[in-house]
Every structure is written in structure tokens, then in C-alpha cells.
Write an enzyme that holds these catalytic residues in place. Sequence first.
Site, PDB file in Angstrom:
ATOM      1  N   GLU A   1       0.848  -1.206   0.000  1.00 57.43           N
ATOM      2  CA  GLU A   1       0.000   0.000   0.000  1.00 57.43           C
ATOM      3  C   GLU A   1       0.877   1.248   0.000  1.00 57.43           C
ATOM      4  O   GLU A   1       1.870   1.317   0.744  1.00 57.43           O
ATOM      5  CB  GLU A   1      -0.879  -0.032   1.255  1.00 57.43           C
ATOM      6  CG  GLU A   1      -2.282   0.422   1.036  1.00 57.43           C
ATOM      7  CD  GLU A   1      -3.063  -0.476   0.072  1.00 57.43           C
ATOM      8  OE1 GLU A   1      -3.146  -0.141  -1.120  1.00 57.43           O
ATOM      9  OE2 GLU A   1      -3.594  -1.501   0.537  1.00 57.43           O
ATOM     10  N   HIS A   2       0.518   2.204  -0.834  1.00 57.39           N
ATOM     11  CA  HIS A   2       1.282   3.444  -0.999  1.00 57.39           C
ATOM     12  C   HIS A   2       2.719   3.164  -1.451  1.00 57.39           C
ATOM     13  O   HIS A   2       3.631   3.933  -1.151  1.00 57.39           O
ATOM     14  CB  HIS A   2       1.246   4.295   0.280  1.00 57.39           C
ATOM     15  CG  HIS A   2      -0.133   4.828   0.564  1.00 57.39           C
ATOM     16  ND1 HIS A   2      -0.642   5.939  -0.068  1.00 57.39           N
ATOM     17  CD2 HIS A   2      -1.131   4.345   1.349  1.00 57.39           C
ATOM     18  CE1 HIS A   2      -1.887   6.130   0.351  1.00 57.39           C
ATOM     19  NE2 HIS A   2      -2.215   5.182   1.201  1.00 57.39           N
TER      20      HIS A   2
ATOM     21  N   ASP B   1       3.041   2.014  -4.856  1.00 61.17           N
ATOM     22  CA  ASP B   1       3.052   2.067  -6.333  1.00 61.17           C
ATOM     23  C   ASP B   1       3.672   3.357  -6.860  1.00 61.17           C
ATOM     24  O   ASP B   1       4.491   3.326  -7.776  1.00 61.17           O
ATOM     25  CB  ASP B   1       1.663   1.785  -6.944  1.00 61.17           C
ATOM     26  CG  ASP B   1       0.555   2.748  -6.547  1.00 61.17           C
ATOM     27  OD1 ASP B   1       0.764   3.600  -5.653  1.00 61.17           O
ATOM     28  OD2 ASP B   1      -0.541   2.649  -7.150  1.00 61.17           O
TER      29      ASP B   1
ATOM     30  N   GLY C   1     -16.023   5.261  -3.142  1.00 54.24           N
ATOM     31  CA  GLY C   1     -15.274   5.869  -2.032  1.00 54.24           C
ATOM     32  C   GLY C   1     -14.937   4.894  -0.924  1.00 54.24           C
ATOM     33  O   GLY C   1     -14.633   5.297   0.195  1.00 54.24           O
TER      34      GLY C   1
ATOM     35  N   GLY D   1     -12.488   2.506  -1.179  1.00 57.85           N
ATOM     36  CA  GLY D   1     -11.125   1.973  -1.289  1.00 57.85           C
ATOM     37  C   GLY D   1     -11.049   0.732  -2.168  1.00 57.85           C
ATOM     38  O   GLY D   1     -10.076  -0.015  -2.111  1.00 57.85           O
TER      39      GLY D   1
ATOM     40  N   SER E   1     -13.367   2.191  -7.294  1.00 56.83           N
ATOM     41  CA  SER E   1     -14.535   2.381  -8.171  1.00 56.83           C
ATOM     42  C   SER E   1     -14.212   3.347  -9.310  1.00 56.83           C
ATOM     43  O   SER E   1     -14.673   3.161 -10.443  1.00 56.83           O
ATOM     44  CB  SER E   1     -15.732   2.890  -7.366  1.00 56.83           C
ATOM     45  OG  SER E   1     -15.412   4.106  -6.728  1.00 56.83           O
ATOM     46  N   SER E   2     -13.394   4.365  -9.057  1.00 55.23           N
ATOM     47  CA  SER E   2     -13.115   5.317 -10.144  1.00 55.23           C
ATOM     48  C   SER E   2     -12.210   4.692 -11.193  1.00 55.23           C
ATOM     49  O   SER E   2     -12.425   4.884 -12.392  1.00 55.23           O
ATOM     50  CB  SER E   2     -12.560   6.643  -9.632  1.00 55.23           C
ATOM     51  OG  SER E   2     -11.656   6.450  -8.605  1.00 55.23           O
TER      52      SER E   2
ATOM     53  N   GLU F   1      -6.754  10.084 -14.553  1.00 56.21           N
ATOM     54  CA  GLU F   1      -6.904  10.417 -13.128  1.00 56.21           C
ATOM     55  C   GLU F   1      -5.907  11.514 -12.724  1.00 56.21           C
ATOM     56  O   GLU F   1      -6.249  12.458 -12.012  1.00 56.21           O
ATOM     57  CB  GLU F   1      -6.661   9.137 -12.320  1.00 56.21           C
ATOM     58  CG  GLU F   1      -6.855   9.273 -10.858  1.00 56.21           C
ATOM     59  CD  GLU F   1      -8.195   8.722 -10.372  1.00 56.21           C
ATOM     60  OE1 GLU F   1      -8.802   7.877 -11.051  1.00 56.21           O
ATOM     61  OE2 GLU F   1      -8.621   9.161  -9.308  1.00 56.21           O
TER      62      GLU F   1
ATOM     63  N   ASP G   1      -4.176   0.377  -9.385  1.00 49.81           N
ATOM     64  CA  ASP G   1      -5.595   0.064  -9.576  1.00 49.81           C
ATOM     65  C   ASP G   1      -5.892  -0.184 -11.051  1.00 49.81           C
ATOM     66  O   ASP G   1      -6.499  -1.182 -11.426  1.00 49.81           O
ATOM     67  CB  ASP G   1      -6.471   1.213  -9.064  1.00 49.81           C
ATOM     68  CG  ASP G   1      -6.232   1.510  -7.595  1.00 49.81           C
ATOM     69  OD1 ASP G   1      -5.554   0.699  -6.934  1.00 49.81           O
ATOM     70  OD2 ASP G   1      -6.713   2.547  -7.112  1.00 49.81           O
TER      71      ASP G   1
HETATM   72  C1  GLA Z   1      -5.210   4.433  -4.277  1.00 48.71           C
HETATM   73  C2  GLA Z   1      -4.403   4.786  -5.531  1.00 48.71           C
HETATM   74  C3  GLA Z   1      -3.345   3.724  -5.814  1.00 48.71           C
HETATM   75  C4  GLA Z   1      -2.505   3.427  -4.583  1.00 48.71           C
HETATM   76  C5  GLA Z   1      -3.391   3.202  -3.353  1.00 48.71           C
HETATM   77  C6  GLA Z   1      -2.583   3.077  -2.088  1.00 48.71           C
HETATM   78  O1  GLA Z   1      -5.952   3.283  -4.498  1.00 48.71           O
HETATM   79  O2  GLA Z   1      -5.258   4.906  -6.640  1.00 48.71           O
HETATM   80  O3  GLA Z   1      -2.544   4.136  -6.896  1.00 48.71           O
HETATM   81  O4  GLA Z   1      -1.561   4.435  -4.359  1.00 48.71           O
HETATM   82  O5  GLA Z   1      -4.328   4.238  -3.182  1.00 48.71           O
HETATM   83  O6  GLA Z   1      -1.795   1.932  -2.132  1.00 48.71           O
END
Ligand code: GLA
Length: 397
Positions: A52-53, A55, A138, A140, A143-144, A176, A188
Site C-alpha cells: 500500500e502506498h 506504487d 469511495g 477503497g 470504483s473510479s 486520473e 488500480d
Molecule cells: C489508491 C491509488 C493507488 C494506490 C493506493 C494506495 O488506491 O489509486 O494508486 O496508491 O491508493 O496503495
Amino acid sequence: MSPPVDGRASRDVAGRNGLAPETRALRAFAERFGGDAPLVVHAPGRVNLLGEHTDYNEGFVLPMALHLGAWIALRPRADGRVVLRSLDFGEEQEFDLGRLHRGQGWIEYVKGTAWAFQEAGAALRGWDGVVTGDVPIGAGLASSAALEVAAARAFAAAADLPWQPVTAARLAQRAENGWVGVQCGIMDQLVIAAGREGHALLIDCRDLTTRPIPLPPGTVVAVLDTSTRRDLVDSTYNERRARCEEATRRCGVRSLRDLSLAELEQRAPALSDDHLRLARHVVTENARTLAAAEAMTRGDAAALGALMDEGHRSLRDDFRVSSPALDAIVAAAQGAPGCRGARMTGAGLAGCAVALVDEDEAAPFVAETERAYRAATGLQATVHLSRPRAGAELRRR
Ligand code: GLA
């Protein structure tokens, strides 16, 4: 009775009209535009098992595509207009491919995708369509990105462009970043475009290579929706990304992915406490993600679960993107039968957690997680049990 995998396990939530989203989109298309839609595109939501965080720090991620997703039923037009009805927002929007202007709301993800394709030199065609989906917004679960990748698949199909998942993912990410204004990474969009049935994808976010990794046998993934929400378009995501970039500069490396924990610690004097915590999460999370892929490859559910638990602590204490609701649902899951590990998932601050659960214990797991979460917060959780699904698809009818 065991709860359905690839479905909502929570008993009190029913699907809208009981119809599958694809059927809803096709019926609404016929009512609104007349005749059958010749094309249907689907793009799944995703849940991230680990990474997570990382990418946007050129690191590693391990997401999987879900059974929840976005569907668009469409028919190409002879001109450059896009007319799109959203069943979920109860409104219709349209725009001209030759004159794109920024506006507000869900249509910007579609417009932004068209903008990114055209910026890259693609000759697009217009279409009439109906969009609907069941990825909670929204929460996590991307969806977008699902809407962007579905739009990408729709634009490619309408204009007879070849479908190239990595290129499409980059364009959807550009939509995005450059149109919507969220400086998200590629995770994503890439797993949504390129996901493999039955597998999570280990993605190297530096070179965008992907490796399919199976779930440990006998386990299922539980998506735990806290029912709390937060919009990514708010500033905290972009701010954290900018702080990671500052930490990278102060460390004197191309990206945090290039540092071991020992190397980061040597650079600690050049960093504020805040930068050190953020960087420490990224460095340790990369190591956990690679270890998780190895654990999955050898079918080791216990090792994967332990890494997920650790990942949650790091997101809570170092990266600081958990929330009381996310902490409560993770604790509820970790205390429930059959749970191998649990953590918050996605950007954080609200939305969903993810747990790895022994399939045989899925029913008591869901009941106990919901009970303990309700007792701790007074909130009702929704649990979705899922196995990894394929990425975006096109069906010609
Ligand atoms: C969102 C972002 C991803 C990633 C996550 C955190 O989903 O769209 O690119 O950074 O947060 O891991």
C-alpha cells in the site's frame, strides 16, 4: 449453510432489484436508446492484499480483481458524441470528443479517459451507453479506476483499437492524474486491466511487469467494508505522495524502492520524523509484498496472514492512513474464527479492510467480524467474500 463466495456474505444487504448489473445495463440501454447494445464492457473493482502506498514509489503491489465491477452497455455512433446514462447516479451526461471541457462528477472519469487517449494520438468515435456497477463508491475498492478502465475498453471497442492492458492502464492513470487531479499510482488501473482469474498480480511498479500469484489453497479473501467513506479527490492523498517525494530527494535515491531498511536508517539524520516514518512504511512494505508473493507461491496462508497483520500496523503507525473504524474492523476480523490475517486496504482513512480467511470457517468468520465490529463502533459492516477475477472484458453480442 456457507456464505456465497463472490458475493455479499452479509445477510442484510440485498442487490438492487435482484438483477445482475450487466442485465440492468442492457435493459436500460434498450429502453433509453432503442434496440440492443452490440457491445458490453466490464471492468472489475480491486482489493489489494499487500503493497500500500508503494506504487507511486516505484515499488511492489499485490492486488487482485474482484467480482464487483462496472459495466457499460454501448453502441458506437457515427459522430464524435458520447451520451452516457448512469443508473447509479440517476442521470445522463454527454460530451463531444472534439471539444472536451472539464466539469464535475462521475462523467469526468470517462471524459478524462477520452482526453488521455486523444492526447496519445488515438482517433476515437462516439457512442451511446448505459453504465452501472456494484463497486461501492469511495470505499477503497477502486470504483473510479474501474469506471476509467471500463471507459477505456469502451473507447477502444467503439474505435476498433487493439486492447493492450498495460497501455490502457497507463492512459486510465493519466486520466486520473491529468484530468481528475488525483496523483494516484498505477496499481488500480493495471490490475483492473490485466487481472488474472484465480490470481493476485505481483506488479513491479517501476517496469510494470506483472506476475500472477495464486491464493493459498483453502483460503478466500474477505473484503470488510466499514461503511465509512472518504473521497480520494481530497488533498491528503496528493499531500502524502508529495511528502514521499520529498523524503526520496532527501535520501538521495531515485525512489524509496532502492533502499533497504538499514540504508534508510543511515539516512535518518537527513529526514524529519514525519519523512522517516513515511519512508519506513514504504521500505518495509516493499519487503513484505515480495515476501507475501513468495508465501502465496508456496501456499503458506499463515505467513501471508502474518505479513498482512504487520502491514496494517505499519499503515496505522508509520504511514498513518488508518482510522478508528478501520482499526476496529481489523481487530474484529483478527479475533474471528478462521482469520489468517487482516489489514486496511487501498488509500485508507476510511473504506475497507481485507482479510485472508480459511474457506471452511467463512460463515462464522463473517458473523463474528460483523458482531465484534458493531459492538466496538455501533456501525454495520458489509462483508464480501471473493476469489480473484479476470481483468477488463469486452463482450460482442
Ligand atoms: C489508491 C491509488 C493507488 C494506490 C493506493 C494506495 O488506491 O489509486 O494508486 O496508491 O491508493 O496503495
